[in-house]
Design a protein around this motif. Structure first.
Motif, PDB file in Angstrom:
ATOM      1  N   TYR A  31      24.286-116.162 -77.759  1.00 48.57           N
ATOM      2  CA  TYR A  31      24.887-114.890 -78.168  1.00 48.57           C
ATOM      3  C   TYR A  31      26.074-114.608 -77.253  1.00 48.57           C
ATOM      4  CZ  TYR A  31      19.919-114.416 -79.420  1.00 48.57           C
ATOM      5  OH  TYR A  31      18.635-114.630 -79.878  1.00 48.57           O
ATOM      6  N   THR A  32      27.026-113.824 -77.724  1.00 47.13           N
ATOM      7  CA  THR A  32      28.165-113.464 -76.888  1.00 47.13           C
ATOM      8  C   THR A  32      28.621-112.049 -77.227  1.00 47.13           C
ATOM      9  OG1 THR A  32      30.359-114.127 -76.146  1.00 47.13           O
ATOM     10  CG2 THR A  32      29.870-114.472 -78.469  1.00 47.13           C
ATOM     11  N   ARG A  33      29.304-111.417 -76.282  1.00 46.90           N
ATOM     12  CA  ARG A  33      29.959-110.128 -76.517  1.00 46.90           C
ATOM     13  C   ARG A  33      31.145-110.033 -75.575  1.00 46.90           C
ATOM     14  NH1 ARG A  33      26.469-105.167 -73.917  1.00 46.90           N
ATOM     15  NH2 ARG A  33      26.493-105.928 -71.787  1.00 46.90           N
ATOM     16  N   GLU A  34      32.125-109.192 -75.962  1.00 46.70           N
ATOM     17  CA  GLU A  34      33.354-109.077 -75.182  1.00 46.70           C
ATOM     18  C   GLU A  34      33.606-107.634 -74.783  1.00 46.70           C
ATOM     19  OE1 GLU A  34      36.621-110.797 -77.292  1.00 46.70           O
ATOM     20  OE2 GLU A  34      35.561-112.687 -77.635  1.00 46.70           O
ATOM     21  N   ASN A  35      34.296-107.460 -73.661  1.00 43.52           N
ATOM     22  CA  ASN A  35      34.706-106.149 -73.190  1.00 43.52           C
ATOM     23  C   ASN A  35      36.136-105.913 -73.688  1.00 43.52           C
ATOM     24  OD1 ASN A  35      34.926-103.722 -71.888  1.00 43.52           O
ATOM     25  ND2 ASN A  35      34.569-104.546 -69.840  1.00 43.52           N
ATOM     26  N   THR A  36      36.288-105.007 -74.650  1.00 47.30           N
ATOM     27  CA  THR A  36      37.594-104.723 -75.240  1.00 47.30           C
ATOM     28  C   THR A  36      38.110-103.384 -74.722  1.00 47.30           C
ATOM     29  OG1 THR A  36      36.719-103.503 -77.131  1.00 47.30           O
ATOM     30  CG2 THR A  36      36.835-105.914 -77.340  1.00 47.30           C
ATOM     31  N   SER A  37      39.269-102.976 -75.179  1.00 46.83           N
ATOM     32  CA  SER A  37      39.826-101.681 -74.768  1.00 46.83           C
ATOM     33  C   SER A  37      38.928-100.525 -75.235  1.00 46.83           C
ATOM     34  CB  SER A  37      41.231-101.508 -75.333  1.00 46.83           C
ATOM     35  OG  SER A  37      41.198-101.593 -76.746  1.00 46.83           O
ATOM     36  N   ARG A  38      38.064-100.786 -76.205  1.00 45.65           N
ATOM     37  CA  ARG A  38      37.147 -99.760 -76.719  1.00 45.65           C
ATOM     38  C   ARG A  38      35.740 -99.920 -76.149  1.00 45.65           C
ATOM     39  NH1 ARG A  38      38.318-100.332 -83.017  1.00 45.65           N
ATOM     40  NH2 ARG A  38      37.019 -98.475 -83.187  1.00 45.65           N
ATOM     41  N   GLY A  39      35.590-100.768 -75.146  1.00 48.15           N
ATOM     42  CA  GLY A  39      34.273-100.979 -74.542  1.00 48.15           C
ATOM     43  C   GLY A  39      33.654-102.290 -75.016  1.00 48.15           C
ATOM     44  N   TRP A  40      32.390-102.481 -74.688  1.00 41.66           N
ATOM     45  CA  TRP A  40      31.697-103.717 -75.027  1.00 41.66           C
ATOM     46  C   TRP A  40      31.400-103.778 -76.517  1.00 41.66           C
ATOM     47  CZ3 TRP A  40      31.261-107.813 -72.010  1.00 41.66           C
ATOM     48  CH2 TRP A  40      31.417-107.643 -70.636  1.00 41.66           C
ATOM     49  N   THR A  41      31.648-104.942 -77.109  1.00 42.67           N
ATOM     50  CA  THR A  41      31.267-105.172 -78.502  1.00 42.67           C
ATOM     51  C   THR A  41      29.748-105.337 -78.564  1.00 42.67           C
ATOM     52  OG1 THR A  41      31.503-107.572 -78.284  1.00 42.67           O
ATOM     53  CG2 THR A  41      33.453-106.336 -79.037  1.00 42.67           C
ATOM     54  N   LYS A  42      29.196-105.281 -79.768  1.00 42.23           N
ATOM     55  CA  LYS A  42      27.776-105.587 -79.944  1.00 42.23           C
ATOM     56  C   LYS A  42      27.584-107.081 -79.742  1.00 42.23           C
ATOM     57  CE  LYS A  42      26.713-101.892 -83.163  1.00 42.23           C
ATOM     58  NZ  LYS A  42      26.209-101.531 -84.494  1.00 42.23           N
ATOM     59  N   TRP A  43      26.357-107.478 -79.390  1.00 43.52           N
ATOM     60  CA  TRP A  43      26.055-108.896 -79.265  1.00 43.52           C
ATOM     61  C   TRP A  43      26.283-109.577 -80.604  1.00 43.52           C
ATOM     62  CZ3 TRP A  43      25.518-111.409 -74.871  1.00 43.52           C
ATOM     63  CH2 TRP A  43      25.149-110.709 -73.728  1.00 43.52           C
ATOM     64  N   SER A  44      26.830-110.776 -80.587  1.00 45.88           N
ATOM     65  CA  SER A  44      27.051-111.558 -81.797  1.00 45.88           C
ATOM     66  C   SER A  44      25.714-111.914 -82.429  1.00 45.88           C
ATOM     67  CB  SER A  44      27.808-112.845 -81.462  1.00 45.88           C
ATOM     68  OG  SER A  44      27.009-113.684 -80.634  1.00 45.88           O
ATOM     69  N   SER A  45      25.768-112.324 -83.685  1.00 43.24           N
ATOM     70  CA  SER A  45      24.573-112.870 -84.325  1.00 43.24           C
ATOM     71  C   SER A  45      24.188-114.144 -83.591  1.00 43.24           C
ATOM     72  CB  SER A  45      24.855-113.190 -85.789  1.00 43.24           C
ATOM     73  OG  SER A  45      25.172-112.014 -86.486  1.00 43.24           O
ATOM     74  N   PRO A  46      22.893-114.443 -83.515  1.00 39.22           N
ATOM     75  CA  PRO A  46      22.480-115.654 -82.788  1.00 39.22           C
ATOM     76  C   PRO A  46      23.019-116.916 -83.442  1.00 39.22           C
ATOM     77  CG  PRO A  46      20.612-114.655 -83.914  1.00 39.22           C
ATOM     78  CD  PRO A  46      21.763-113.719 -84.067  1.00 39.22           C
ATOM     79  N   GLN A  47      23.486-117.822 -82.601  1.00 38.37           N
ATOM     80  CA  GLN A  47      23.932-119.135 -83.062  1.00 38.37           C
ATOM     81  C   GLN A  47      22.970-120.171 -82.501  1.00 38.37           C
ATOM     82  OE1 GLN A  47      28.047-119.796 -81.960  1.00 38.37           O
ATOM     83  NE2 GLN A  47      28.551-117.648 -82.304  1.00 38.37           N
ATOM     84  N   SER A  48      22.701-121.183 -83.280  1.00 38.46           N
ATOM     85  CA  SER A  48      21.829-122.253 -82.824  1.00 38.46           C
ATOM     86  C   SER A  48      22.470-122.940 -81.619  1.00 38.46           C
ATOM     87  CB  SER A  48      21.617-123.248 -83.961  1.00 38.46           C
ATOM     88  OG  SER A  48      20.740-124.257 -83.543  1.00 38.46           O
ATOM     89  N   SER A  49      21.648-123.318 -80.649  1.00 36.36           N
ATOM     90  CA  SER A  49      22.151-123.946 -79.434  1.00 36.36           C
ATOM     91  C   SER A  49      21.152-124.991 -78.973  1.00 36.36           C
ATOM     92  CB  SER A  49      22.346-122.878 -78.352  1.00 36.36           C
ATOM     93  OG  SER A  49      22.809-123.455 -77.155  1.00 36.36           O
ATOM     94  N   ASN A  50      21.644-126.120 -78.491  1.00 32.51           N
ATOM     95  CA  ASN A  50      20.776-127.190 -78.005  1.00 32.51           C
ATOM     96  C   ASN A  50      21.446-127.843 -76.805  1.00 32.51           C
ATOM     97  OD1 ASN A  50      18.742-129.076 -77.789  1.00 32.51           O
ATOM     98  ND2 ASN A  50      19.598-130.421 -79.339  1.00 32.51           N
ATOM     99  N   LEU A  51      21.466-127.114 -75.684  1.00 27.68           N
ATOM    100  CA  LEU A  51      22.126-127.587 -74.469  1.00 27.68           C
ATOM    101  C   LEU A  51      21.111-127.739 -73.346  1.00 27.68           C
ATOM    102  CD1 LEU A  51      25.155-125.113 -74.482  1.00 27.68           C
ATOM    103  CD2 LEU A  51      25.117-127.456 -75.371  1.00 27.68           C
ATOM    104  N   LEU A  52      21.406-128.629 -72.425  1.00 26.07           N
ATOM    105  CA  LEU A  52      20.606-128.763 -71.212  1.00 26.07           C
ATOM    106  C   LEU A  52      21.036-127.692 -70.225  1.00 26.07           C
ATOM    107  CD1 LEU A  52      18.572-130.322 -69.431  1.00 26.07           C
ATOM    108  CD2 LEU A  52      20.521-131.710 -68.661  1.00 26.07           C
ATOM    109  N   LEU A  53      20.071-126.972 -69.667  1.00 27.65           N
ATOM    110  CA  LEU A  53      20.329-125.984 -68.625  1.00 27.65           C
ATOM    111  C   LEU A  53      19.441-126.365 -67.438  1.00 27.65           C
ATOM    112  CD1 LEU A  53      20.755-122.229 -68.936  1.00 27.65           C
ATOM    113  CD2 LEU A  53      19.163-123.108 -67.254  1.00 27.65           C
ATOM    114  N   GLN A  54      20.067-126.527 -66.275  1.00 25.55           N
ATOM    115  CA  GLN A  54      19.334-126.941 -65.083  1.00 25.55           C
ATOM    116  C   GLN A  54      19.508-125.920 -63.970  1.00 25.55           C
ATOM    117  OE1 GLN A  54      21.253-130.813 -64.475  1.00 25.55           O
ATOM    118  NE2 GLN A  54      19.325-131.784 -65.087  1.00 25.55           N
ATOM    119  N   ILE A  55      18.416-125.700 -63.235  1.00 28.52           N
ATOM    120  CA  ILE A  55      18.474-124.894 -62.017  1.00 28.52           C
ATOM    121  C   ILE A  55      18.153-125.839 -60.869  1.00 28.52           C
ATOM    122  CG2 ILE A  55      17.557-122.931 -60.750  1.00 28.52           C
ATOM    123  CD1 ILE A  55      16.846-121.677 -63.472  1.00 28.52           C
ATOM    124  N   ASP A  56      19.113-126.001 -59.963  1.00 28.15           N
ATOM    125  CA  ASP A  56      19.009-126.919 -58.827  1.00 28.15           C
ATOM    126  C   ASP A  56      18.631-126.118 -57.587  1.00 28.15           C
ATOM    127  OD1 ASP A  56      19.550-128.484 -56.546  1.00 28.15           O
ATOM    128  OD2 ASP A  56      21.187-129.552 -57.544  1.00 28.15           O
TER     129      ASP A  56
END
Length: 132
Positions: A31-56
């Motif tokens: 999900y993503t959202r942006e800070n515009t001149s009118r404030g934060w947008t709503k969160w985007s609709s969920p998009q499918s994601s398949n990424l590796l995320l690691q905590i070292d």
């Protein structure tokens, strides 16, 4: 000690015991959202994601293997709390590979889901994650 804090964080968001120095997750939604001149947008609709995320743990890094490599060096703990709904949240400050600063929030929902929020002043990302 940052390693102990990050290890505690993973214990909070993981349903399995972490036995390695690197904890591996797979993203399932984005999900993503942006800070515009009118404030934060709503969160985007969920998009499918398949990424590796690691905590070292040894090096205090969070890595996300997307098309644009994301590497976040943890610089400190910002906050740690439980919401009224029972969600456990731990927030860290970071510097990314471009020298930009922001916060990462790791959230373990009361109903079992886990999410990682990456927040900059102008844009926020959220990934739903599952432990590998």
């Amino acid at each position: 000690n940052m390693k102990k804090i990050i290890a505690l964080l993973v214990a909070i968001i993981a349903t399995m015991t972490v036995n390695a120095q690197v904890a591996n997750y797979r993203t399932t939604k984005f999900y993503t959202r942006e800070n515009t001149s009118r404030g934060w947008t709503k969160w985007s609709s969920p998009q499918s994601s398949n990424l590796l995320l690691q905590i070292d743990f040894d090096n205090d890094y969070v890595y996300i293997g997307s098309q644009y490599e994301q590497l976040y060096k943890i610089t400190g703990i910002k906050d740690q709390y439980t919401t009224r709904e029972g969600d456990k949240i731990v927030e860290f400050t970071f510097i990314d590979q471009d020298g930009d600063r922001g916060t990462i929030s790791l959230t373990s929902r009361e109903y079992g889901a886990s999410q990682i929020y990456i927040r900059f002043n102008n844009v926020n990302w959220c990934y739903d994650v599952v432990k590998l």
